[in-house]
Design a protein around this motif. Sequence first.
Motif, PDB file in Angstrom:
ATOM      1  N   ASP A 192       0.833  -1.210   0.000  1.00 24.37           N
ATOM      2  CA  ASP A 192       0.000   0.000   0.000  1.00 24.37           C
ATOM      3  C   ASP A 192       0.864   1.255   0.000  1.00 24.37           C
ATOM      4  OD1 ASP A 192      -2.230  -1.588   0.019  1.00 24.37           O
ATOM      5  OD2 ASP A 192      -2.547  -1.453   2.189  1.00 24.37           O
ATOM      6  N   VAL A 193       1.955   1.235   0.772  1.00 25.26           N
ATOM      7  CA  VAL A 193       2.858   2.396   0.823  1.00 25.26           C
ATOM      8  C   VAL A 193       3.482   2.644  -0.544  1.00 25.26           C
ATOM      9  CG1 VAL A 193       5.033   3.241   1.781  1.00 25.26           C
ATOM     10  CG2 VAL A 193       3.354   2.180   3.284  1.00 25.26           C
ATOM     11  N   VAL A 194       3.933   1.581  -1.205  1.00 22.55           N
ATOM     12  CA  VAL A 194       4.569   1.723  -2.523  1.00 22.55           C
ATOM     13  C   VAL A 194       3.577   2.250  -3.552  1.00 22.55           C
ATOM     14  CG1 VAL A 194       5.684   0.476  -4.405  1.00 22.55           C
ATOM     15  CG2 VAL A 194       6.276  -0.054  -2.033  1.00 22.55           C
ATOM     16  N   GLU A 195       2.362   1.721  -3.552  1.00 22.66           N
ATOM     17  CA  GLU A 195       1.356   2.169  -4.515  1.00 22.66           C
ATOM     18  C   GLU A 195       0.942   3.620  -4.265  1.00 22.66           C
ATOM     19  OE1 GLU A 195       0.473   0.668  -7.191  1.00 22.66           O
ATOM     20  OE2 GLU A 195       1.750  -1.030  -6.698  1.00 22.66           O
ATOM     21  N   GLU A 196       0.846   3.998  -3.005  1.00 28.80           N
ATOM     22  CA  GLU A 196       0.499   5.383  -2.678  1.00 28.80           C
ATOM     23  C   GLU A 196       1.566   6.348  -3.177  1.00 28.80           C
ATOM     24  OE1 GLU A 196      -0.496   8.161   1.255  1.00 28.80           O
ATOM     25  OE2 GLU A 196      -0.158   6.001   1.463  1.00 28.80           O
ATOM     26  N   LYS A 197       2.823   5.961  -3.002  1.00 27.00           N
ATOM     27  CA  LYS A 197       3.925   6.787  -3.492  1.00 27.00           C
ATOM     28  C   LYS A 197       3.875   6.911  -5.015  1.00 27.00           C
ATOM     29  CE  LYS A 197       7.912   8.964  -3.239  1.00 27.00           C
ATOM     30  NZ  LYS A 197       8.041  10.282  -2.602  1.00 27.00           N
TER      31      LYS A 197
END
Length: 306
Positions: A192-197
């Motif tokens: 989720d963190v990677v996709e948000e970035k």
Amino acid sequence: MSCCSTSLAAARSFGSVCSPPLTSSLTQMSSMLDTAAEQMMVHKDFQAALDTCDRGLESLANMEQEDSRCGEVKAGFCILGIQALAELNQWHGVLSWVLQQYEHQEKIPAKIMQMCILLYSKVGEPAVMQEAARVWLHCPSNSRVTGFRTVAELYLLHVLVPLGHRDEALELIVGEVGGSAFTEDQRQAALDVVEEKEQQKQEPPLNPSPNSETTAHTSSTQGAVVRKLEAMLRFFYRKLLLTGSGSFSLRKVFTAAVLLYMLFLRLDPAHPSSFMWISKLLQLLKQMWSAMFAPYHQALTHSKGL
């Protein structure tokens, strides 16, 4: 960049638990470690602390005995040395200094690897740790050490994500390293963190300004013209004061010059860019009016009072 108390606690934790009893050489090294900690914490002499760490590490390298206790004391010296280099603003040499002690990236203890990642992230140079952390995480023997998960998390959040290396981040999460470091919930949170970035990178800026350069140039030009207009008005205003309030010809010249200037520049009073021009002009006209007619007004008021 000050975290001396944390470094001191970490350094002592490496050298404090040593059983069976320490040999005389290790006892001397442990005492030297305490000296380095005192120089840093009590005296704030970071150069002296670094020099003590260098001497201690050199003595350890020359010792024939090699066991876990030597490794703990060595790690303690390195932790204090990293802190001393950071305090001396020599952070750029931290990784190379650590590699001088351990020779190979995969042999760096997890605690020291964590400190290096956080340090270079804090100074805005996360790319320095990319290769070293990648090699360390992919070393099979490191996957069993305490702190492996923390190194993986820090590498993901403080190196790969800030640098925008999405593919490598995904490989880290779902690959062999992620399988050893993360639980299922942690892997999903990391994804989720990677996709948000990635979404933040693709989103356009909130206030796009394609003509920002042109606007800045126009504002600069208008500012220069305003300054010239103000200088001209002040010049005529000083002339009026020097010549005297009865010089109607000079006043006419002043008024004509202002009107011509406004006509040539096609100044639109309704346009926002004209507000500053009109405000300055109004201010100068009020000053001129006061200078010319205030004496007569005061004299007239005085005579009526009599």
